[in-house]
Design a protein around this motif. Structure first.
Motif, PDB file in Angstrom:
ATOM      1  N   UNK A 196       0.821  -1.214   0.000  1.00  0.00           N
ATOM      2  CA  UNK A 196       0.000   0.000   0.000  1.00  0.00           C
ATOM      3  C   UNK A 196       0.857   1.267   0.000  1.00  0.00           C
ATOM      4  N   UNK A 197       0.470   2.211  -0.829  1.00  0.00           N
ATOM      5  CA  UNK A 197       1.164   3.490  -0.883  1.00  0.00           C
ATOM      6  C   UNK A 197       0.149   4.612  -0.709  1.00  0.00           C
ATOM      7  N   UNK A 198       0.611   5.703  -0.134  1.00  0.00           N
ATOM      8  CA  UNK A 198      -0.256   6.872  -0.037  1.00  0.00           C
ATOM      9  C   UNK A 198       0.500   8.083  -0.583  1.00  0.00           C
ATOM     10  N   UNK A 199      -0.236   9.102  -0.965  1.00  0.00           N
ATOM     11  CA  UNK A 199       0.411  10.327  -1.449  1.00  0.00           C
ATOM     12  C   UNK A 199       0.847  11.160  -0.262  1.00  0.00           C
ATOM     13  N   UNK A 200       2.073  11.586  -0.295  1.00  0.00           N
ATOM     14  CA  UNK A 200       2.612  12.380   0.809  1.00  0.00           C
ATOM     15  C   UNK A 200       2.787  13.835   0.424  1.00  0.00           C
ATOM     16  N   UNK A 201       3.773  14.456   1.042  1.00  0.00           N
ATOM     17  CA  UNK A 201       4.041  15.866   0.753  1.00  0.00           C
ATOM     18  C   UNK A 201       4.582  16.000  -0.665  1.00  0.00           C
ATOM     19  N   UNK A 202       4.706  17.212  -1.106  1.00  0.00           N
ATOM     20  CA  UNK A 202       5.232  17.442  -2.456  1.00  0.00           C
ATOM     21  C   UNK A 202       5.013  18.884  -2.866  1.00  0.00           C
ATOM     22  N   UNK A 203       4.761  19.070  -4.142  1.00  0.00           N
ATOM     23  CA  UNK A 203       4.487  20.411  -4.672  1.00  0.00           C
ATOM     24  C   UNK A 203       3.030  20.442  -5.109  1.00  0.00           C
ATOM     25  N   UNK A 204       2.341  21.472  -4.674  1.00  0.00           N
ATOM     26  CA  UNK A 204       0.904  21.554  -4.960  1.00  0.00           C
ATOM     27  C   UNK A 204       0.619  22.717  -5.902  1.00  0.00           C
ATOM     28  N   UNK A 205       0.193  22.388  -7.090  1.00  0.00           N
ATOM     29  CA  UNK A 205      -0.323  23.375  -8.030  1.00  0.00           C
ATOM     30  C   UNK A 205       0.573  24.621  -8.140  1.00  0.00           C
ATOM     31  N   UNK A 206       1.810  24.381  -8.535  1.00  0.00           N
ATOM     32  CA  UNK A 206       2.759  25.500  -8.623  1.00  0.00           C
ATOM     33  C   UNK A 206       2.605  26.231  -9.963  1.00  0.00           C
ATOM     34  N   UNK A 207       2.508  27.528  -9.886  1.00  0.00           N
ATOM     35  CA  UNK A 207       2.467  28.373 -11.088  1.00  0.00           C
ATOM     36  C   UNK A 207       3.669  29.298 -11.028  1.00  0.00           C
ATOM     37  N   UNK A 208       4.465  29.259 -12.072  1.00  0.00           N
ATOM     38  CA  UNK A 208       5.723  30.008 -12.035  1.00  0.00           C
ATOM     39  C   UNK A 208       6.150  30.328 -13.461  1.00  0.00           C
ATOM     40  N   UNK A 209       6.732  31.509 -13.637  1.00  0.00           N
ATOM     41  CA  UNK A 209       7.247  31.876 -14.962  1.00  0.00           C
ATOM     42  C   UNK A 209       8.724  32.201 -14.842  1.00  0.00           C
ATOM     43  N   UNK A 210       9.509  31.690 -15.787  1.00  0.00           N
ATOM     44  CA  UNK A 210      10.933  32.031 -15.818  1.00  0.00           C
ATOM     45  C   UNK A 210      11.144  33.039 -16.922  1.00  0.00           C
ATOM     46  N   UNK A 211      11.826  34.120 -16.582  1.00  0.00           N
ATOM     47  CA  UNK A 211      12.050  35.186 -17.563  1.00  0.00           C
ATOM     48  C   UNK A 211      13.454  35.091 -18.115  1.00  0.00           C
ATOM     49  N   UNK A 212      13.590  35.426 -19.381  1.00  0.00           N
ATOM     50  CA  UNK A 212      14.870  35.301 -20.064  1.00  0.00           C
ATOM     51  C   UNK A 212      15.923  36.196 -19.403  1.00  0.00           C
ATOM     52  N   UNK A 213      17.093  35.614 -19.155  1.00  0.00           N
ATOM     53  CA  UNK A 213      18.206  36.384 -18.603  1.00  0.00           C
ATOM     54  C   UNK A 213      17.975  36.895 -17.191  1.00  0.00           C
ATOM     55  N   UNK A 214      17.117  36.220 -16.460  1.00  0.00           N
ATOM     56  CA  UNK A 214      16.801  36.674 -15.096  1.00  0.00           C
ATOM     57  C   UNK A 214      17.118  35.566 -14.098  1.00  0.00           C
ATOM     58  N   UNK A 215      17.524  35.967 -12.913  1.00  0.00           N
ATOM     59  CA  UNK A 215      17.751  34.974 -11.856  1.00  0.00           C
ATOM     60  C   UNK A 215      16.539  34.964 -10.927  1.00  0.00           C
ATOM     61  N   UNK A 216      15.970  33.778 -10.774  1.00  0.00           N
ATOM     62  CA  UNK A 216      14.842  33.620  -9.855  1.00  0.00           C
ATOM     63  C   UNK A 216      15.361  32.923  -8.600  1.00  0.00           C
ATOM     64  N   UNK A 217      15.167  33.538  -7.464  1.00  0.00           N
ATOM     65  CA  UNK A 217      15.599  32.930  -6.199  1.00  0.00           C
ATOM     66  C   UNK A 217      14.446  32.166  -5.570  1.00  0.00           C
ATOM     67  N   UNK A 218      14.689  30.891  -5.262  1.00  0.00           N
ATOM     68  CA  UNK A 218      13.662  30.098  -4.560  1.00  0.00           C
ATOM     69  C   UNK A 218      14.006  30.133  -3.084  1.00  0.00           C
ATOM     70  N   UNK A 219      13.095  30.643  -2.287  1.00  0.00           N
ATOM     71  CA  UNK A 219      13.379  30.784  -0.863  1.00  0.00           C
ATOM     72  C   UNK A 219      12.305  30.070  -0.062  1.00  0.00           C
TER      73      UNK A 219
END
Lengths: 276, 341
Positions: free
Chosen positions: B27-50
């Motif tokens: 038996x397996x169950x769904x655990x933690x993770x990423x929920x419905x992430x919406x994100x845009x990466x822009x050209x030549x830009x640094x995105x910091x994940x905090x």
């Protein structure tokens, strides 16, 4: 570069890495003693086997010498590939590989080919040496067909053990578990299969170990198809007319195909879903 | 605004956890993770994940690297006005991924290690010399991996991520193990890459040191992206105003007498010096303090920092955000019959 070339290049790199590893240098003397050593011993003109039997043909000597492959080369295959996936996974290199555009099925195929060829190359060289020893000691060559079956079936048994070990390695991060699984399986098929056969015979009411009892011979032959070592011996027995254990040649080759395809498919599928 | 090169739409991935029962050991169950992430990466830009430990930064990076399959949502390649859903292989072609702390080991040389990855990306061997020079490892090209220090291993991982000239670079804790000089050089290198149009996503605990080069920021907590945008946009989304930071000599004054609209969020007193932080500017504060003879040594109006933003986004204090790891940090680790899967 085509997909095929890329797989072969990657496999070659993995093979070289293992072929020239420290553990290969440690295992080479063992292989040398087991494979040509057994060929030397069994080709002795004065040898008398249990039951007063004496090997009559070069293929019969090679058949007995195949014990060196079963005991030595398969163990080396396990020891050579037990950490193929688990070590890369623990170190983070696997994550880097999985993020590359090369499809995971191709990576898995390259791992199979690389690990397999790393043990196959020295084993085949030693098999050639064994054939030369047999020629020298008995004054007769095995036929081309004998050699083909001997070399191909040896390649297959090594592939099966490599596949089992890779599968175990892909399911564990802990290398100890991977090697325990590989060695455990090796023990089961090399030493304990006779016990399994005996138990099944006992449960089926077949008299145990009676070589003249057709029921025992058929049962033992049938159960051997469920063991890679048994299939290996069945393959070699296809070249020995005096041995008949009630298994048709096509059945033996069909099982050899199954032992090749099923674990390969399982490993490729596993690698397609593996998490870093 | 810069062109968007990659877009995540409702991207979801939940770790599968073994939860064996007596009659259902698989038996397996769904655990933690990423929920419905919406994100845009822009050209030549640094995105910091905090985000705090276990927020899902590494999981999100692995999804963007095509390592973890999306269970829901999609990743689009945005080109001019059109956008196309990316397959895993196409995504991996576009992206260079630098995992956290790769422990390169063995007798293999630095060149061979890169060649191996290069062959998987179909990269020309001649590019490897240039890359090793770029990351400062050219003198170690024939050194066995076993002889590399942690910092050198980080550089090698960066070189591996740069193979194939990816348009997008994903860096997971890239500054770990780098000495301060190497870290500074690394930051300069990131600047050069963005000048060439490479988009970078960086997840780092040392994000304060990267604030100067981060173009955009995504705040993460418990597998969700709470806010995303430029530093100013995120501050606005969170209703954070510019902070007033005052320090002086002697005993800290009683700010309740001086403050009416702002709120005092921090006061530190140490050996004849004090420092106070107000959540926004207070009209006439400096004039009143000086008029009462309080000795002011510095007066700064500054943007809210990343940690303050994270606290505001999660509604938790620094202690809660920083120490609340027990329920989340363990999420990717799964156990099955005593074996870590």
């Amino acid at each position: 570069m085509s997909d095929f070339s890329r797989i072969m290049v990657f496999a070659k790199r993995l093979m070289r890495e293992r072929l020239f590893s420290t553990r290969m240098y440690i295992m080479l003397p063992i292989l040398l003693l087991f494979i040509p050593g057994m060929a030397w011993g069994f080709s002795d003109p004065n040898i008398v086997l249990p039951g007063g039997h004496q090997p009559e043909s070069p293929m019969e000597v090679l058949f007995y010498a195949s014990l060196g492959v079963v005991f030595g080369a398969t163990m080396c295959a396990v020891l050579l590939s037990y950490d193929s996936v688990s070590r890369e996974r623990a170190s983070g290199v696997l994550e880097l590989r999985l993020s590359q555009p090369m499809p995971r099925a191709h990576q898995a195929l390259a791992m199979i080919l690389g690990s397999w060829r790393a043990i196959l190359v020295p084993t085949w060289i030693l098999l050639v040496l064994s054939v030369l020893i047999v020629r020298y000691r008995m004054g007769d060559w095995p036929s081309l067909g004998d050699c083909l079956v001997y070399f191909i079936s040896t390649a297959l048994i090594l592939l099966w053990y490599v596949l089992f070990t890779l599968l175990a390695s892909s399911y564990t991060r802990d290398q100890g578990t991977a090697i325990s699984f590989g060695v455990g399986l090796w023990f089961l098929f090399t030493f304990l299969w006779a016990l399994v056969t005996t138990m099944v015979a006992y449960a089926s009411g077949v008299s145990i170990g009676q070589e003249n009892d057709a029921a025992w011979v058929v049962l033992e032959g049938g159960l051997d198809l469920l063991s890679p070592n048994g299939v290996y011996h069945h393959l070699l027995e296809t070249r020995l007319s005096q041995i008949d254990r009630g298994i048709a040649v096509w059945q033996t080759w069909a099982m050899a195909l199954a032992w090749t395809l099923v674990p390969s498919w399982l490993f490729i599928r596993r690698m397609e879903k593996i998490l870093p | 605004m810069e062109e968007v090169v990659l877009r995540l739409k409702d991207a979801t991935y939940r770790h599968s956890l073994y939860a064996p029962l007596a009659f259902k050991p698989w038996r397996k169950i769904s655990g933690q993770g990423i929920f419905s992430a919406n994100l845009s990466l822009h050209k030549g830009t640094i995105l910091g994940l905090v985000g705090p430990n276990g927020a899902g930064k590494t999981t999100l990076l692995r999804m963007m690297a095509g390592i973890l399959p999306l269970q829901e949502g999609s990743i689009y390649e945005s080109e001019k006005n059109s956008s196309a859903v990316l397959s895993d292989v196409n995504l991996r072609n576009m992206v260079g991924h630098m995992p956290e702390q790769v422990r390169w080991q063995g007798r293999k040389t630095v060149r061979d290690a890169l060649l191996e990855i290069g062959e998987m990306r179909q990269v020309n061997e001649s590019r490897i010399d240039g890359l090793l020079k770029l990351v400062g490892l050219r003198s170690r090209i024939d050194a066995p991996l076993n002889e590399l220090s942690q910092g050198m291993r980080q550089r090698l991982t960066l070189a591996a991520a740069l193979l194939g000239s990816p348009n997008i670079l994903l860096l997971d804790e890239p500054l770990n193990g780098l000495d301060p000089v190497a870290a500074a050089a690394f930051i300069v290198l990131l600047g050069k890459l963005t000048d060439k149009g490479v988009s970078i996503v960086i997840s780092s605990h040392q994000v304060e040191g990267l604030v100067g080069i981060i173009g955009r920021l995504a705040l993460m907590h418990r597998g969700q992206i709470l806010a995303e945008g430029t530093m100013l946009e995120v501050a606005e989304q969170l209703n954070l105003e510019k902070k007033t930071e005052v320090s002086g000599e002697g005993k800290a004054p009683d700010f309740s007498k001086y403050v009416s609209t702002a709120e005092l969020i921090e006061v530190e007193q140490s050996s004849g010096e004090w420092r106070a932080v107000l959540n926004k500017s207070e009209p006439g504060l400096l004039k009143n303090l000086v008029a009462d003879g309080i000795e002011i040594t510095s007066w700064t109006i500054r943007q809210p920092n990343v940690i303050e933003m994270l606290c505001a986004a999660t509604g938790q204090s620094i202690e809660d955000v920083g120490l609340e790891v027990s329920s989340t940090a363990v999420m990717p680790l799964r156990n099955f019959r005593g074996e870590e899967e």
